[in-house]
Scaffold this motif. Structure first.
Motif, mmCIF file in Angstrom:
data_model
loop_
_atom_site.group_PDB
_atom_site.id
_atom_site.type_symbol
_atom_site.label_atom_id
_atom_site.label_comp_id
_atom_site.label_asym_id
_atom_site.label_seq_id
_atom_site.Cartn_x
_atom_site.Cartn_y
_atom_site.Cartn_z
ATOM 1 N N THR A 16 -0.402 4.650 0.814
ATOM 2 C CA THR A 16 -1.581 5.566 1.153
ATOM 3 C C THR A 16 -0.997 6.473 2.427
ATOM 4 O O THR A 16 -1.117 6.531 3.497
ATOM 5 C CB THR A 16 -2.375 4.320 1.828
ATOM 6 O OG1 THR A 16 -1.773 3.284 2.680
ATOM 7 C CG2 THR A 16 -2.557 3.615 0.768
ATOM 8 N N TYR A 33 0.972 -1.588 -0.298
ATOM 9 C CA TYR A 33 0.051 0.004 0.264
ATOM 10 C C TYR A 33 0.643 1.537 -0.262
ATOM 11 O O TYR A 33 1.946 1.179 0.847
ATOM 12 C CB TYR A 33 -1.341 0.298 0.996
ATOM 13 C CG TYR A 33 -1.812 -0.885 1.462
ATOM 14 C CD1 TYR A 33 -2.343 -2.336 0.899
ATOM 15 C CD2 TYR A 33 -3.056 -1.116 2.102
ATOM 16 C CE1 TYR A 33 -3.193 -3.336 0.598
ATOM 17 C CE2 TYR A 33 -3.932 -1.917 2.326
ATOM 18 C CZ TYR A 33 -3.958 -2.696 1.293
ATOM 19 O OH TYR A 33 -5.173 -3.792 1.779
ATOM 20 N N TYR A 77 -9.037 -3.515 2.867
ATOM 21 C CA TYR A 77 -8.387 -3.338 4.439
ATOM 22 C C TYR A 77 -9.515 -4.127 5.123
ATOM 23 O O TYR A 77 -10.532 -3.586 5.018
ATOM 24 C CB TYR A 77 -8.208 -1.769 4.562
ATOM 25 C CG TYR A 77 -7.217 -1.904 6.048
ATOM 26 C CD1 TYR A 77 -6.745 -2.826 6.462
ATOM 27 C CD2 TYR A 77 -7.408 -0.596 6.925
ATOM 28 C CE1 TYR A 77 -5.976 -2.165 8.074
ATOM 29 C CE2 TYR A 77 -6.817 -0.415 7.745
ATOM 30 C CZ TYR A 77 -6.413 -1.254 7.997
ATOM 31 O OH TYR A 77 -5.693 -0.616 9.047
ATOM 32 N N TYR A 108 -0.601 1.152 -5.108
ATOM 33 C CA TYR A 108 -0.207 0.527 -4.102
ATOM 34 C C TYR A 108 0.652 -0.320 -5.344
ATOM 35 O O TYR A 108 0.722 -0.027 -6.755
ATOM 36 C CB TYR A 108 -1.330 -0.436 -3.676
ATOM 37 C CG TYR A 108 -2.258 -1.505 -5.576
ATOM 38 C CD1 TYR A 108 -1.497 -2.533 -5.461
ATOM 39 C CD2 TYR A 108 -2.498 -0.737 -6.073
ATOM 40 C CE1 TYR A 108 -1.304 -3.871 -5.987
ATOM 41 C CE2 TYR A 108 -3.650 -1.878 -6.842
ATOM 42 C CZ TYR A 108 -2.953 -3.038 -7.332
ATOM 43 O OH TYR A 108 -3.170 -3.969 -8.341
ATOM 44 N N PRO A 160 -7.311 -3.091 -3.450
ATOM 45 C CA PRO A 160 -6.461 -2.955 -1.598
ATOM 46 C C PRO A 160 -8.062 -3.267 -1.133
ATOM 47 O O PRO A 160 -9.113 -2.045 -1.706
ATOM 48 C CB PRO A 160 -5.804 -2.078 -1.336
ATOM 49 C CG PRO A 160 -5.171 -1.719 -3.109
ATOM 50 C CD PRO A 160 -5.994 -1.471 -3.980
ATOM 51 N N GLN A 214 -5.390 6.786 -4.027
ATOM 52 C CA GLN A 214 -4.091 6.193 -3.330
ATOM 53 C C GLN A 214 -3.722 5.435 -4.402
ATOM 54 O O GLN A 214 -3.768 5.427 -5.963
ATOM 55 C CB GLN A 214 -4.328 5.117 -1.812
ATOM 56 C CG GLN A 214 -5.376 5.646 -1.204
ATOM 57 C CD GLN A 214 -4.662 6.879 -0.712
ATOM 58 O OE1 GLN A 214 -3.746 6.703 0.382
ATOM 59 N NE2 GLN A 214 -5.255 7.943 -0.702
ATOM 60 N N VAL A 241 -8.318 2.287 -2.181
ATOM 61 C CA VAL A 241 -8.405 1.328 -0.578
ATOM 62 C C VAL A 241 -9.720 1.286 -0.054
ATOM 63 O O VAL A 241 -10.342 2.428 0.233
ATOM 64 C CB VAL A 241 -7.668 1.895 0.332
ATOM 65 C CG1 VAL A 241 -7.013 0.729 1.217
ATOM 66 C CG2 VAL A 241 -6.146 1.712 -0.608
ATOM 67 N N ALA A 280 -4.537 -6.852 5.941
ATOM 68 C CA ALA A 280 -4.508 -6.241 4.863
ATOM 69 C C ALA A 280 -4.686 -7.118 3.772
ATOM 70 O O ALA A 280 -3.823 -7.877 3.237
ATOM 71 C CB ALA A 280 -3.305 -5.344 4.655
ATOM 72 N N SER A 284 -4.458 -7.444 -0.657
ATOM 73 C CA SER A 284 -3.755 -7.169 -2.168
ATOM 74 C C SER A 284 -4.077 -7.912 -3.020
ATOM 75 O O SER A 284 -3.470 -9.032 -2.879
ATOM 76 C CB SER A 284 -2.171 -7.082 -2.012
ATOM 77 O OG SER A 284 -1.768 -5.306 -0.610
#
Length: 415
Positions: free
Chosen positions: A54, A52, A294, A201, A292, A199, A142, A301, A303
């Motif tokens: 973020t 991440y 969460y 990743y 992603p 965000q 996210v 988390a 991915s």
């Protein structure tokens, strides 16, 4: 430090994303670099990271709710937070200092520091891309998912603090059905979501490999299976001892993650540090994850990894070299199993454990040590991948110009 002579040769200890980024940025200044690692590039905390990038979630670890959550978590055998059963004086010292920093006032001061770092995260990655690193970062949102709205209150409160620091957070609340439109894998147990917009990743394994190839292409040497046991200054040079061999250099960067304290302590670095070990694995999924995902309540988390999902979780306070405890992975999977559909829970692969280097005040250690020519880049906690390229850029500027960037004022390793 103005007027400091630029080093011609530097040894970097540690080939994670922080150490490799330091090497990359030093090369931008024309410095000859060798990287030493006890295993191989990306074998430590970088390998198992969720990837991440973020800024909205990059915040200091010590804060008041950590005490309330931490006490409950340690006492709950189902919790993703674990303490070792044996007495460890170093851990006790770390936890005592961590507790002292769990105040609203400290969090606000630390968040103001993270605000300035967070503002430069994406530009630091773009700089490596423009310099020839082919592995890209993906723009994404996210999704934080919860069984009910009450669970989301902690994250929303954290965002209030982030915004109060002067950093913008672009987010929107979702119903359970809206969350499932974005992530069809979510089960009917999910009652609401928080979508964190704008965000990025990446795949940390691929990125670190590309970064290692990049610095090799520029002429750097990466020496694997070279565990550094001592660093000292002698006759105007820094001596780095690795097994039976030694290197001489004008300067050294200690960027060896959770193993940093042993090498840095003789050079005046006294901030308590400890490895918060994270566990990860991958599981097969019927439909690829779009972005992603969460689960804050279970500290997990997720991915996207093609037809698999990378699952990262657990905060285990344990020695970095302790063996993997599969029960920790099983506990994380057990916590998220009711929240997901279409996952083959029998197909678990790539089980991994790695220590994330935590500092007691929640801030990284970046800058000069008390020994001339010995520099430190560590203590990033869970944000090593997030802040790695920026760390390399700022530290190289300090080492090669003698002028400390203002972002490093509060990150002094000697504080």
């Amino acid at each position: 430090m103005s007027g400091t002579r630029m080093p011609e040769r530097v040894v970097v200890v540690g080939a994670g994303i922080v150490g490799l980024s330091c090497a990359w940025s030093l090369q931008e200044h024309g410095v000859e670099v060798e990287v030493l690692d006890k295993a191989h590039p990306g074998a430590g905390a970088s390998w198992g990271n969720a990837g991440y990038l973020t800024p909205s979630l990059t915040v200091p670890l010590p804060e008041p709710s950590l005490l309330r959550y931490g006490i409950r978590a340690v006492l709950d055998p189902r919790s993703p937070v674990r303490l070792p059963p044996s007495t460890d004086p170093e851990l006790a010292r770390f936890l005592l200092r961590l507790i002292r920093h769990c105040t609203g006032a400290h969090w606000a001061r630390a968040m103001a520091i993270y605000r300035d770092l967070n503002a430069r995260i994406y530009a630091s990655y773009d700089r490596q891309r423009d310099g020839g690193i082919p592995s890209r970062t993906a723009e994404t949102d996210v999704l934080a998912a919860y069984t009910d709205a009450h669970q989301a209150s902690g994250l929303l409160h954290e965002f209030e603090g982030v915004v109060a620091s002067g950093q913008a957070v672009d987010m929107r609340m979702l119903t359970g059905d809206q969350a499932r439109e974005l992530a069809p894998q979510l089960s009917g147990r999910i009652g609401c979501g928080v979508q964190i917009l704008g965000q990025r990743y990446l795949d940390p394994v691929a990125y670190v490999a590309a970064l290692a190839d990049g610095i090799r292409a520029r002429g750097a040497k990466i020496t694997e299976n070279a565990a550094v046991t001592a660093v000292e200054r002698r006759e105007g040079k820094v001596i780095v001892q690795a097994g039976s061999t030694r290197r001489e250099a004008d300067a050294v960067v200690l960027a060896n993650g959770a193993w940093l304290p042993e090498l840095a302590r003789p050079h005046g670095v006294r901030m308590p540090q400890y490895g918060g070990r994270g566990y990860s694995c991958s599981v097969a999924v019927a439909e690829p994850l779009r972005s992603p995902l969460y689960f804050p309540a279970t500290r997990a988390a997720l991915s996207p990894r093609g037809d698999r999902i990378r699952v990262v979780g657990v905060m285990e306070f344990q020695r970095p070299d302790a063996p993997l405890n599969r029960a920790r992975i099983e506990r994380t999977l057990r916590g998220i199993r009711p929240l997901l559909d279409g996952v083959d829970w029998a197909d678990v692969r790539e089980e991994w454990v790695g220590a994330r280097p935590l500092t007691a005040d929640g801030l990284p250690l970046i800058g000069a040590s008390a020994t001339e020519g010995v520099f430190v880049a560590g203590g990033h906690g869970m944000w090593g991948v997030t802040l790695g390229p920026l760390t390399g850029q700022l530290l190289a500027e300090l080492m090669c110009t003698g002028v400390r960037p203002r972002e490093l004022d509060a990150l002094d390793p000697l504080r």
